[in-house]
Design a protein around this motif. Sequence first.
Motif, PDB file in Angstrom:
ATOM      1  N   VAL A 214       0.865  -1.184   0.000  1.00 33.08           N
ATOM      2  CA  VAL A 214       0.000   0.000   0.000  1.00 33.08           C
ATOM      3  C   VAL A 214       0.901   1.234   0.000  1.00 33.08           C
ATOM      4  CG1 VAL A 214      -1.919  -1.139   1.182  1.00 33.08           C
ATOM      5  CG2 VAL A 214      -0.185   0.042   2.547  1.00 33.08           C
ATOM      6  N   GLN A 215       0.283   2.382  -0.191  1.00 33.58           N
ATOM      7  CA  GLN A 215       1.093   3.613  -0.170  1.00 33.58           C
ATOM      8  C   GLN A 215       0.543   4.569   0.880  1.00 33.58           C
ATOM      9  OE1 GLN A 215       1.546   7.076  -1.245  1.00 33.58           O
ATOM     10  NE2 GLN A 215       3.776   6.869  -1.178  1.00 33.58           N
ATOM     11  N   HIS A 216       1.425   5.450   1.342  1.00 30.40           N
ATOM     12  CA  HIS A 216       1.086   6.348   2.452  1.00 30.40           C
ATOM     13  C   HIS A 216       0.022   7.378   2.080  1.00 30.40           C
ATOM     14  CE1 HIS A 216       5.164   4.837   2.480  1.00 30.40           C
ATOM     15  NE2 HIS A 216       5.277   5.051   3.773  1.00 30.40           N
ATOM     16  N   VAL A 217       0.048   7.814   0.824  1.00 30.45           N
ATOM     17  CA  VAL A 217      -0.872   8.862   0.357  1.00 30.45           C
ATOM     18  C   VAL A 217      -0.821  10.115   1.248  1.00 30.45           C
ATOM     19  CG1 VAL A 217      -3.160   9.374  -0.569  1.00 30.45           C
ATOM     20  CG2 VAL A 217      -2.323   7.038  -0.601  1.00 30.45           C
ATOM     21  N   HIS A 218       0.385  10.595   1.438  1.00 25.98           N
ATOM     22  CA  HIS A 218       0.549  11.926   2.007  1.00 25.98           C
ATOM     23  C   HIS A 218       0.091  12.878   0.923  1.00 25.98           C
ATOM     24  CE1 HIS A 218       4.285  11.382  -0.323  1.00 25.98           C
ATOM     25  NE2 HIS A 218       4.365  10.240   0.329  1.00 25.98           N
TER      26      HIS A 218
END
Lengths: 778, 166
Positions: A214-218
């Motif tokens: 998954v990705q952090h999506v900052h």
Amino acid sequence: MSTQIPIIEPDRKVEKTSLIGKHVLRLDGESKVTGAVEYTDDLPFEGYYAEVIRSNVPHGEIVSISTEAAESIPGVIAVVTGEDLENADWISPYVGPAFRDQPVLAIGKVRYVGEPVAAVIAERPDIAAVASTEVVVKCKKLRSVTDVVKARKEDAPLLHESGDSAAIFEDLAMVHHSEEPNVAYAYELNVGDLEKGFEEADVVFEKNYATPMVQHVHLEPFVTIASYNAAKNSFKIVTGNQTPHFVRREVARIFGIPSSKVEVEVPQMGGAFGSKTYVRIEPLVAALSRAVKAPVKLRQTSSESFDTSVRDGTQTRVKTGVTHDGVIIAQEVEVIWDSGAYADISPRKVKKAGYTAPGAYDIPNVRVISKSTYTNKPPGVAYRGFGVAQTAWAVESHIDDVAREIGMDPVELRIRNITQDGGTYNGVGIGIHGAPQCLQAVVDEVDWFGTKLEQPSKKHIKKGRGIAVTLKTTITPSTSEAIVLLDADGSVNVITGGTEIGQGIITTLAQITADGLGIGIEYVNVNTPNTNSAPFNTSTTSSRSTFHLGNAILGAVDELKEQLVEFASEDLEIEKSDIIVEDGFVKTSVGNYSISEVVASHFVGGGGTLIGKGYFSTKEGRENRYESAFWMTGATYAEVSVDTRTGKYSIDKWVNSADCGKAIDPVRCEGQILGAAVQALGHTMSEEMVFESGQQVNKSLLDYKVPAIGDVPKESKIIIVESGDPNGPHGAKGVGESNTVTVPPAIGNAIRDACGARVRELPITPDKVLRGIEEASE
Amino acid sequence: MNNYIEATIHEIEFKVNGEEISMTIPANLTLVELLRQELRLTGTTEGCGVGVCGCCTVLIDNKVVASCLELAVNIDGKEVLTIEGLADTYQLSEFHPLQTSFREYEGFQCGYCTPGMLISSKALLDQNPDPSDEDIREFLSENICRCTGYDSIIMAVKSAAKKMNA
Ligand code: FES
Ligand code: FES
């Protein structure tokens, strides 16, 4: 030196106001609600703009990169390739906190789709973007591997030939690539006698669990500005990064210059969650600036964040031996991490998350095998929860599975086995951690043992409930330092390497400083870091800042107080023992003086600055608290309704508890707890980087869905547990991660309870729930 | 060659936060680029750049718009409100009650989503001065916040409404 201190009546009113445990308005609040706050991209900039050209094959040998067409576009300054960097005598172009396995731009080989291969530098960002499409990269495809099982087979294509420790961190000094193909680092923990434990168990149960990348999506993407100063052979780097001192060290090393010639400034960040750690795009932008001898800015898009840093996927096998009356006597956990093409900090992750892979339970016989595996995918980095989110998904789902096997309430099983405050964990003492209190808090809140959920009248809707609990380490060993400058007017400047990523550290540190000196918070200014003045700080990660920087500040405040006592003693000619600094005053046998009076009258020439310094370091060792400077603990209760016809489910209610040690500001702690929980709601329900032939196909927020406001459970309760950490400032410790860990298994367990479907692979999508219902009825 | 580089130039007149502006811009400049780069109004942030996150939300003639998807030429003759102009839309105090309430309830952490969140919330309160939780969820459904978990935002919007109705 002996200016006379003006004498003030001894009975001047002194009011005691503690700022600890109170909600104060965030110091960066006004700037954030007016738009005045400055993130890196908001700063005035004059210079060139870069755009990155990325690999479109998962594994390949670079045959050629043609740059002429791009270079001929008006406004293009240069195109830089990995080969340029390899041939340059001013850079050693490999970086990494554990191994130096990652090239600044791909050299000779590409190892994942999205890997930076070259960069265009142009006068304007739009020109750089257009020119980047004119750069043609030819690769000879190599066999690629995107699966951790295949990656470890004898005939698997190797991503890296060899690897030795980068020898930067003490706890990673021993890491080395394993004999097993593509295993970057293998950690093993053995406690007691596992085989004997399994023999003694009444029931032995074994299952596999998995989590995707998954990705952090900052929401603020990666933005870095680097300015090379040719006259001084020095760099200034302005960047959104959680580890400015590491950036300084690494940039200095690759260019072969002293650290003092690399100035790293970190403005406010628009979220990070672990993504902006160690070095990301900083070495590249610095190299580009060095190449063209001018300031260069790179602002990546949010899609490119998926190419830059992700959370490792995992495959975990858990085998547990338990007695009929619910005593877990043996557990084996094997967790294989899909760490992508470069190891980054994964060796520490497999070690630390490996250590707590058995969950929050005191189990006498344990074996953990934890392996970071290279695959042809984007690099796995730190992410809120630091691996424990993945291992706990396995173990906390598994505990419910085991409870069902022996016909015991899953919470009962947890309570029987949870490690006690001051108890043992993995066979050694653990100190105060608060895990039982966090579990008890949610159990009491919902009266777990006293109530039964009422099932809705609609037959196809099933309600269920679940709980999960966690125990997590923080980065250990590590160091934080602080400088507190006390001015003659009594106001202070706090200088640390702590970065503001949204967690509110500026305000928390201001509270601790103001409280320590007994002055109003309006007199405190906490600076965002610039490594030219900020003393060392290992990182703003692992929820370590309140604890470590808070302790460093308390030390600095003590030093200030000692100096104030000395000054007053000198200037008033009284014994030091007749002076104390308290409640914002220097109290003496001959009267109380304000702090500013003491400073102002001690110095001459219109001012003076008192400097307080504080150092705080933790050790590592497998005894007591040294495995972790403090422990993060928390629990989640989730209540769900599942539509058994569609597999869709909703979370009707949740309760999240976490141990803050002591809440410096309860509102900010609640924000961390809920924020962590909602992020994990995304990991539970929808978030997954989907790969096809080594290429991520949902590399945009259009397709990669993160929780929106309507996804959050409407009935919510947050419980702050305060176990009082014996080593924390005012008893406080970090609280930013516990509920990122506990939410997915709590929801998974609730779904299992509702409809019998046991989904063992995140995210829990309706189709998996339907399949689970089918399997359960077989 | 990309037409952006040799894009046609347009002359437009518009208002931003009450101020009249006329300027020439390339046809494919987006509104967020105009605001951030040309006018240096950096309060409006750009997150996803594809119309999903709501960071870049502004009002054009009181309508909620994702400025990353809007071409700047389209604001010709129109009025734009950005975060920098929010406080001035409320005469009774230095800050808009939404700004005060977002601070009180910590309806933000990193603050990156906050300008868009505040602008959307203002549009909501313009239309519906006393929104329920459900109304707020509905209206803010296209404003992503990765930090707060949203509950503090709902509380802040409700408290602002209360202040404005008092
Ligand atoms: S940046 Fe415009 S909607 Fe995300
Ligand atoms: S406060 Fe960080 S995204 Fe909303």
